[in-house]
Design a protein around this motif. Structure first.
Motif, PDB file in Angstrom:
ATOM      1  N   ASP A 187      -7.886   1.005  -7.663  1.00 43.43           N
ATOM      2  CA  ASP A 187      -8.148   1.853  -8.834  1.00 43.43           C
ATOM      3  C   ASP A 187      -7.469   3.216  -8.723  1.00 43.43           C
ATOM      4  O   ASP A 187      -7.422   3.952  -9.727  1.00 43.43           O
ATOM      5  N   LEU A 188      -6.964   3.582  -7.550  1.00 41.64           N
ATOM      6  CA  LEU A 188      -6.227   4.840  -7.434  1.00 41.64           C
ATOM      7  C   LEU A 188      -4.977   4.817  -8.304  1.00 41.64           C
ATOM      8  O   LEU A 188      -4.477   5.866  -8.709  1.00 41.64           O
ATOM      9  N   GLY A 189      -4.426   3.605  -8.542  1.00 42.01           N
ATOM     10  CA  GLY A 189      -3.413   3.420  -9.557  1.00 42.01           C
ATOM     11  C   GLY A 189      -2.001   3.841  -9.213  1.00 42.01           C
ATOM     12  O   GLY A 189      -1.124   3.800 -10.085  1.00 42.01           O
ATOM     13  N   ALA A 190      -1.722   4.244  -7.969  1.00 40.42           N
ATOM     14  CA  ALA A 190      -0.362   4.680  -7.639  1.00 40.42           C
ATOM     15  C   ALA A 190       0.618   3.520  -7.607  1.00 40.42           C
ATOM     16  O   ALA A 190       1.825   3.713  -7.797  1.00 40.42           O
ATOM     17  N   ILE A 191       0.132   2.311  -7.359  1.00 43.30           N
ATOM     18  CA  ILE A 191       0.998   1.131  -7.377  1.00 43.30           C
ATOM     19  C   ILE A 191       0.212  -0.044  -7.921  1.00 43.30           C
ATOM     20  O   ILE A 191      -0.946  -0.267  -7.531  1.00 43.30           O
ATOM     21  N   ARG A 192       0.831  -0.775  -8.816  1.00 36.97           N
ATOM     22  CA  ARG A 192       0.232  -1.978  -9.376  1.00 36.97           C
ATOM     23  C   ARG A 192       1.310  -3.040  -9.500  1.00 36.97           C
ATOM     24  O   ARG A 192       2.494  -2.719  -9.664  1.00 36.97           O
ATOM     25  N   LYS A 225      -3.196  -4.584  -5.464  1.00 34.76           N
ATOM     26  CA  LYS A 225      -4.073  -5.545  -6.140  1.00 34.76           C
ATOM     27  C   LYS A 225      -5.496  -5.379  -5.626  1.00 34.76           C
ATOM     28  O   LYS A 225      -5.711  -4.950  -4.484  1.00 34.76           O
ATOM     29  N   PRO A 226      -6.505  -5.718  -6.431  1.00 30.49           N
ATOM     30  CA  PRO A 226      -7.901  -5.442  -6.060  1.00 30.49           C
ATOM     31  C   PRO A 226      -8.506  -6.450  -5.098  1.00 30.49           C
ATOM     32  O   PRO A 226      -9.557  -6.183  -4.519  1.00 30.49           O
ATOM     33  N   LYS A 227      -7.901  -7.608  -4.919  1.00 28.03           N
ATOM     34  CA  LYS A 227      -8.409  -8.590  -3.969  1.00 28.03           C
ATOM     35  C   LYS A 227      -7.266  -9.474  -3.495  1.00 28.03           C
ATOM     36  O   LYS A 227      -6.197  -9.531  -4.106  1.00 28.03           O
ATOM     37  N   GLY A 228      -7.499 -10.173  -2.384  1.00 31.18           N
ATOM     38  CA  GLY A 228      -6.453 -10.954  -1.749  1.00 31.18           C
ATOM     39  C   GLY A 228      -5.828 -10.160  -0.615  1.00 31.18           C
ATOM     40  O   GLY A 228      -5.706  -8.938  -0.689  1.00 31.18           O
ATOM     41  N   ASP A 229      -5.448 -10.842   0.487  1.00 30.27           N
ATOM     42  CA  ASP A 229      -4.947 -10.175   1.688  1.00 30.27           C
ATOM     43  C   ASP A 229      -5.952  -9.120   2.147  1.00 30.27           C
ATOM     44  O   ASP A 229      -5.589  -8.009   2.554  1.00 30.27           O
ATOM     45  N   GLY A 230      -7.229  -9.496   2.093  1.00 29.55           N
ATOM     46  CA  GLY A 230      -8.292  -8.539   2.380  1.00 29.55           C
ATOM     47  C   GLY A 230      -8.275  -8.003   3.796  1.00 29.55           C
ATOM     48  O   GLY A 230      -8.627  -6.841   4.021  1.00 29.55           O
ATOM     49  N   PHE A 231      -7.872  -8.828   4.775  1.00 29.34           N
ATOM     50  CA  PHE A 231      -7.866  -8.360   6.159  1.00 29.34           C
ATOM     51  C   PHE A 231      -6.851  -7.238   6.343  1.00 29.34           C
ATOM     52  O   PHE A 231      -7.140  -6.211   6.960  1.00 29.34           O
ATOM     53  N   SER A 232      -5.639  -7.432   5.782  1.00 25.80           N
ATOM     54  CA  SER A 232      -4.623  -6.383   5.867  1.00 25.80           C
ATOM     55  C   SER A 232      -5.109  -5.112   5.189  1.00 25.80           C
ATOM     56  O   SER A 232      -4.941  -4.005   5.719  1.00 25.80           O
ATOM     57  N   ALA A 233      -5.707  -5.250   4.015  1.00 25.79           N
ATOM     58  CA  ALA A 233      -6.202  -4.076   3.286  1.00 25.79           C
ATOM     59  C   ALA A 233      -7.245  -3.324   4.099  1.00 25.79           C
ATOM     60  O   ALA A 233      -7.209  -2.081   4.197  1.00 25.79           O
ATOM     61  N   GLU A 234      -8.175  -4.052   4.707  1.00 28.63           N
ATOM     62  CA  GLU A 234      -9.236  -3.411   5.477  1.00 28.63           C
ATOM     63  C   GLU A 234      -8.677  -2.643   6.673  1.00 28.63           C
ATOM     64  O   GLU A 234      -9.058  -1.491   6.923  1.00 28.63           O
ATOM     65  N   ILE A 235      -7.751  -3.260   7.409  1.00 32.27           N
ATOM     66  CA  ILE A 235      -7.189  -2.609   8.594  1.00 32.27           C
ATOM     67  C   ILE A 235      -6.341  -1.400   8.200  1.00 32.27           C
ATOM     68  O   ILE A 235      -6.405  -0.343   8.845  1.00 32.27           O
ATOM     69  N   TRP A 236      -5.549  -1.510   7.124  1.00 32.56           N
ATOM     70  CA  TRP A 236      -4.750  -0.357   6.677  1.00 32.56           C
ATOM     71  C   TRP A 236      -5.648   0.838   6.370  1.00 32.56           C
ATOM     72  O   TRP A 236      -5.376   1.955   6.813  1.00 32.56           O
ATOM     73  N   LEU A 237      -6.692   0.593   5.615  1.00 32.07           N
ATOM     74  CA  LEU A 237      -7.566   1.692   5.193  1.00 32.07           C
ATOM     75  C   LEU A 237      -8.326   2.285   6.380  1.00 32.07           C
ATOM     76  O   LEU A 237      -8.537   3.507   6.447  1.00 32.07           O
ATOM     77  N   GLU A 238      -8.732   1.447   7.323  1.00 33.39           N
ATOM     78  CA  GLU A 238      -9.401   1.956   8.523  1.00 33.39           C
ATOM     79  C   GLU A 238      -8.451   2.811   9.349  1.00 33.39           C
ATOM     80  O   GLU A 238      -8.818   3.884   9.840  1.00 33.39           O
ATOM     81  N   GLY A 280       0.828  -1.202   0.000  1.00 35.33           N
ATOM     82  CA  GLY A 280       0.000   0.000   0.000  1.00 35.33           C
ATOM     83  C   GLY A 280       0.858   1.245   0.000  1.00 35.33           C
ATOM     84  O   GLY A 280       1.825   1.337   0.763  1.00 35.33           O
ATOM     85  N   VAL A 281       0.502   2.220  -0.835  1.00 40.33           N
ATOM     86  CA  VAL A 281       1.248   3.477  -0.967  1.00 40.33           C
ATOM     87  C   VAL A 281       0.287   4.632  -0.707  1.00 40.33           C
ATOM     88  O   VAL A 281      -0.802   4.682  -1.295  1.00 40.33           O
ATOM     89  N   MET A 282       0.689   5.557   0.164  1.00 39.60           N
ATOM     90  CA  MET A 282      -0.170   6.695   0.475  1.00 39.60           C
ATOM     91  C   MET A 282      -0.117   7.732  -0.643  1.00 39.60           C
ATOM     92  O   MET A 282       0.963   8.079  -1.140  1.00 39.60           O
ATOM     93  N   THR A 283      -1.296   8.206  -1.029  1.00 44.00           N
ATOM     94  CA  THR A 283      -1.433   9.239  -2.058  1.00 44.00           C
ATOM     95  C   THR A 283      -2.335  10.346  -1.506  1.00 44.00           C
ATOM     96  O   THR A 283      -3.001  10.165  -0.483  1.00 44.00           O
ATOM     97  N   PRO A 284      -2.402  11.498  -2.162  1.00 41.44           N
ATOM     98  CA  PRO A 284      -3.318  12.553  -1.705  1.00 41.44           C
ATOM     99  C   PRO A 284      -4.780  12.119  -1.690  1.00 41.44           C
ATOM    100  O   PRO A 284      -5.580  12.652  -0.918  1.00 41.44           O
ATOM    101  N   GLU A 285      -5.147  11.151  -2.498  1.00 35.89           N
ATOM    102  CA  GLU A 285      -6.534  10.653  -2.541  1.00 35.89           C
ATOM    103  C   GLU A 285      -6.786   9.519  -1.569  1.00 35.89           C
ATOM    104  O   GLU A 285      -7.923   9.064  -1.422  1.00 35.89           O
ATOM    105  N   GLY A 286      -5.767   9.027  -0.894  1.00 33.61           N
ATOM    106  CA  GLY A 286      -5.890   7.890   0.013  1.00 33.61           C
ATOM    107  C   GLY A 286      -4.834   6.846  -0.303  1.00 33.61           C
ATOM    108  O   GLY A 286      -3.948   7.060  -1.137  1.00 33.61           O
ATOM    109  N   ARG A 287      -4.920   5.705   0.376  1.00 33.52           N
ATOM    110  CA  ARG A 287      -3.912   4.668   0.182  1.00 33.52           C
ATOM    111  C   ARG A 287      -4.254   3.813  -1.032  1.00 33.52           C
ATOM    112  O   ARG A 287      -5.319   3.192  -1.103  1.00 33.52           O
TER     113      ARG A 287
END
Length: 694
Positions: free
Chosen positions: A581-586, A555-568, A544-551
Motif C-alpha cells: 500500500d506504500l505504492g512506490a512500485i506496483r 504485490k500484496p501477497k505471494g513470495d511471502g517468505f522473501s517479503a518477510e525477510i526483506w522487511l525484517e 521491493g523499492v526503498m522509500t522514506p516510509e519503508g520498503r
C-alpha cells in the motif's frame, strides 16, 4: 619493539589456550567467506602452512612460537571446514519435481506456517536413478490428511512437489542452501494429497529413541493441557511442534525464547541439580561420606544424566553443544581441576568446532559461547568480592548473571533476528529462577516417581512453574516498547564485535583495552549500514523499492517468505499488504529507483503487452523472455542463474549485486548458467542480460 613484543607474549603464559578456538574459528570463517571452492593445490598449500606453523611453534622465542601456532590453527581450521563440507556431500535435486515420493519418516515437526512436516530418508523418486536421488527430503503436509498418524520409522508414499533448497532471498542473506548441505537435505517441498503408509515402523535403535521421545511428548501434553503441556514437551523432549505461534512470539519478544530450546541453561540446571543432590545427599550418610568422594560421585551421576538427556532430546546440535560444555566441566571436577574457567570453555568450543565447523556461523554457537564466556570471565573477576548483604546474594547473582548474559548475546541476537528486547532482563529475573528451582527439579522428580505411578506429583509442580513463565512472557511482551527492530549489519560487523570482545576478555594487561577499538568500529559500521534501494526475488515474482516510509513491495501477497525477510532486515517489519500500500512500485507501473526506472510484470500475456521495455531501464518478470529488449532484462532464466538481485544507488547509477556473486561457486551452489550484470547501471539504453554456460 621485538623485545617489548616478546615480553608482552611472555606475560600471557598460562592464558594463551583460550586463543586456540579463536584461531580455529578464524580459519573456518575464512573458508565460508571464500567465493571459490578450494581445490587440491590449495589444500596442499594449506598442509604446508600447517607443517611450517608446527615447526615454528616448537622453536625458541615467544614471537616465532605464537606466529607458528596461529598459522597452524588458521590453516587447520580452513582444512577442517573443507573436509567436513566434502564429508557430508549428498545428492541434491537439480530441478523441480512432481510425482510419487517414497521414504521412511525420520523426523516430524512443523513449518513456519504451522503445517506438519515430515523428513524422509531412504528416498525413492519416480523415474530417477539412485545416484541422483537425494538422501533426505522434507515435505510439508497441506490439504486433508488424517488417514494415518505419522510415526518415526514408518515408510510412507505420497504424491508431491519437490525443489532444490533455495539460496539467499537477498545477496549476503541467510543461505538455506548451505544449511541444507550440511544437514544432508537434498530437496524440500509439499503435498496436498493424503500420505499413505507403505509399511509400519522398523526396529531401528535410533528411531526407537525418537519414538520414545514422541510418546513422552504426547503423554506430557495429555497430562498438562494447552500451552503448558507444549512447553513441557519442548523442554524435556525437544518437540516444539505443539507450541502456538502467538506463544512463540511472546517468548521471543520478552527474550525468553532460550528457555524453550534445550540448550546450556537446561543442561546446566539438570546436571547441576543432580550434582548437588547427589553430593550433599550422600554427605548426610557418615559411612559413605568418610569413605567415598561424594563430589566425584555427583559428577559421574550428573554426566550420565546429561548423556541421557541428550539422547532423550533428540541429540540436536544445540543440546549436543550444551552437553559438551557441561561434560568438560564435570570431567574437570573428576580430575580435581576448577570447572568454571575460560580454559574449560575453550576446550568445549574446540570440540564443537572440530565436530561441526559449520556451527561457527549460526546464532546458536555464537550466542551460547558469548554468554558462557562473559559469565565465566565476569564472575571469575569478581571471585572473592561480595556485593550487598549475604542474604541478598542469590537475588544479586540472578540479576547479575541475567544482565551479563543479556548484554553478551544482544548484538548477536540483533544481528540474526533484527530485534532487541528492552525488558528481557526483567523477564529473565522473574523466570530463570523458576526454571532452575521449580521446573527442572520437578521434571527430575517426575522421572524418579514414574516407575511408582506417581509422576503426576512432579508434573503438577512443573506445570505451575511453566504457567508462571508463560504469564511473565505474555505480560512483558505486551508492555509498550517491549521490542525494537534494527537494520541487518554488514558482513564485517560480527567478526569485529567478536574479536574485540575476545581481546578484552582473553588478553592480560593494559593492552586488553585495545579490544575496544574494533568494538567501536563495529558499532560505527552497524550504525551506518544501508539497505539496498532495490530488491528482486529469485522467482521474479516480487520487487521491493526503498522509500522514506519503508520498503514498498510490488504485490500484496505471494513470495511471502522473501517479503518477510526483506522487511525484517530493513528493521521495519510490517504486513506485506501494508508494504504494498506504500505504492512506490506496483506491477505494470514504472517505479523510480534512484536515477533509474524499474518495471515489474508477471505472466506471459502481461510481458507480451509491453512494447520494448515500457520506458524502463530494468524490466523484471517471472517468465522466460526469448526476445531482445533494450534494457536490463531480469527474467526467470537470468534470475535462476543469478539468484536474488540487490541494487544500491551509486553516483548517477545503480550498482547491481547478485546472490550468486556473493556466494560464489561452492559445493552447495548449483552448476547453472552464469549471468553477467553491469557493475553500475546508468540511465539510458542497455543490452539484454543473457545467460552464458559455464
Amino acid at each position: 619493539m621485538a623485545r617489548g613484543l616478546s615480553a608482552s607474549l611472555l606475560s600471557q603464559r598460562g592464558q594463551l589456550f583460550g586463543w586456540v578456538p579463536v584461531g580455529l574459528g578464524t580459519g573456518i570463517g575464512l573458508y565460508f567467506a571464500l567465493r571459490v571452492e578450494p581445490g587440491a593445490p590449495a589444500y596442499a598449500a594449506l598442509a604446508l602452512v600447517t607443517l611450517a606453523g608446527f615447526w615454528a611453534a616448537r622453536r625458541e622465542g615467544p614471537v616465532l612460537s605464537c606466529l607458528g601456532w596461529a598459522a597452524m590453527l588458521v590453516a587447520g581450521g580452513l582444512c577442517l571446514a573443507g573436509l567436513r563440507a566434502h564429508a557430508v556431500a549428498e545428492p541434491v535435486l537439480g530441478f523441480r519435481y512432481y510425482g510419487a515420493i517414497e521414504g521412511r519418516i525420520v523426523k516430524i515437526d512443523r513449518s513456519a506456517s504451522d503445517a506438519v512436516r515430515l523428513t524422509l530418508d531412504r528416498v525413492v523418486l519416480e523415474r530417477m536413478s539412485r545416484a541422483r536421488t537425494p538422501t533426505r527430503v522434507r515435505v510439508s503436509l497441506h490439504g486433508e490428511q488424517g488417514f494415518i498418524a505419522p510415526v518415526p520409522g514408518m515408510v510412507v508414499i505420497l504424491t508431491g512437489h519437490l525443489s532444490p533448497p533455495s539460496g539467499p532471498v537477498e545477496p549476503g542473506g541467510f543461505d538455506f542452501r548451505r544449511m541444507s548441505w550440511f544437514s544432508g537435505l537434498g530437496a524440500v517441498g509439499y503435498t496436498r494429497t493424503p500420505v499413505l503408509m507403505l509399511s509400519g515402523a522398523e526396529p531401528d535403535p535410533a528411531l526407537w529413541i525418537y519414538r520414545v521421545r514422541m510418546a513422552l511428548s504426547a503423554a506430557m501434553q495429555d497430562r498438562m493441557a494447552g500451552e503448558a503441556g507444549a512447553f513441557a514437551a519442548a523442554v524435556t523432549t525437544g518437540d516444539r511442534s505443539a507450541m502456538p505461534a502467538r506463544t512463540l512470539e511472546a517468548l521471543r519478544a520478552s527474550n525468553l525464547a532460550h528457555l524453550l530450546a534445550i540448550s546450556g541453561l537446561h543442561m546446566g540446571l539438570l546436571t547441576g541439580f543432580l550434582f548437588a543432590l547427589t553430593r550433599y545427599g550422600l554427605a548426610l550418610v557418615p559411612w559413605v561420606a568418610l569413605r567415598f568422594n561424594t563430589k566425584k560421585a555427583g559428577a559421574v551421576l550428573a554426566l550420565l544424566a546429561g548423556a541421557g538427556y541428550l539422547a532423550l532430546s533428540g541429540g540436536n546440535v544445540a543440546t549436543e553443544r550444551a552437553f559438551i560444555m557441561v561434560g568438560v566441566m564435570l570431567v574437570a571436577v573428576l580430575f580435581d581441576r576448577r570447572a568454571l574457567t575460560l580454559r574449560a570453555v575453550a576446550v568445549a568450543a574446540v570440540i564443537v568446532l572440530i565436530r561441526r565447523p559449520e556451527e561457527l556461523t549460526g546464532p546458536g554457537f555464537q550466542m551460547s559461547f558469548a554468554a558462557t564466556t562473559a559469565l565465566v570471565a565476569v564472575f571469575g573477576g569478581l571471585r572473592g568480592v561480595r556485593i550487598g548483604p549475604r542474604w541478598l546474594q542469590p537475588v544479586i547473582s540472578v540479576v547479575l548473571s541475567s544482565l551479563i548474559a543479556g548484554l553478551a548475546t544482544a548484538p548477536f541476537a540483533a544481528a540474526h533476528f533484527n530485534q532487541v528486547s528492552h525488558y528481557g532482563l526483567v523477564a529473565n529475573v522473574l523466570s530463570v529462577p523458576v526454571m532452575g528451582a521449580v521446573v527442572m527439579p520437578a521434571a527430575v522428580l517426575a522421572a524418579v516417581l514414574a516407575p511408582l505411578g506417581l509422576a503426576g506429583i512432579g508434573l503438577w509442580v512443573m506445570e505451575l512453574g511453566l504457567r508462571w513463565i508463560l504469564a511473565v512472557a505474555k505480560t512483558v511482551s505486551g508492555w509498550e516498547g517491549a521490542i525494537s527492530h534494527v537494520v541487518a549489519p554488514g558482513d564485517g560487523v560480527l567478526p569485529l564485535l567478536a574479536i574485540g570482545a575476545l581481546w578484552v576478555i582473553l588478553w592480560r594487561g593494559r593492552l586488553r583495552w585495545g579490544g575496544l577499538a574494533p568494538l567501536c568500529l563495529a558499532a560505527a559500521l552497524w550504525s551506518q549500514a544501508e539497505r539496498p534501494a532495490l530488491l528482486v526475488a529469485d522467482t521474479g515474482g516480487l520487487v521491493g523499492v526503498m522509500t522514506p516510509e519503508g520498503r514498498a513491495l510490488s504485490k500484496p501477497k505471494g513470495d511471502g517468505f522473501s517479503a518477510e525477510i526483506w522487511l525484517e532486515n530493513d528493521g521495519a517489519p510490517m504486513a506485506q499488504d501494508a508494504a504494498h500500500d506504500l505504492g512506490a512500485i506496483r506491477r505494470g507501473d514504472l517505479a523510480d529507483v534512484g536515477p533509474l526506472r524499474v518495471l515489474h510484470v508477471t505472466g506471459k500475456r502481461a510481458l507480451a503487452a509491453v512494447e520494448g521495455c515500457g520506458g524502463a531501464d530494468i524490466l523484471v518478470t517471472n517468465v522466460d523472455e526469448t526476445g531482445e529488449r533494450p534494457c536490463v532484462m531480469l527474467d526467470l532464466l537470468a534470475l535462476r542463474a543469478a539468484g536474488a538481485v540487490a541494487g544500491h544507488v551509486e553516483g548517477a547509477g545503480l550498482r547491481l549485486v547478485t546472490s550468486r556473486g556473493t556466494t560464489g561457486h561452492r559445493l552447495w551452489t548449483p552448476e547453472v548458467a552464469e549471468v553477467t550484470l553491469p557493475r553500475v547501471l546508468a540511465p539510458g539504453p542497455a543490452a539484454r542480460v543473457a545467460g552464458r554456460a559455464q
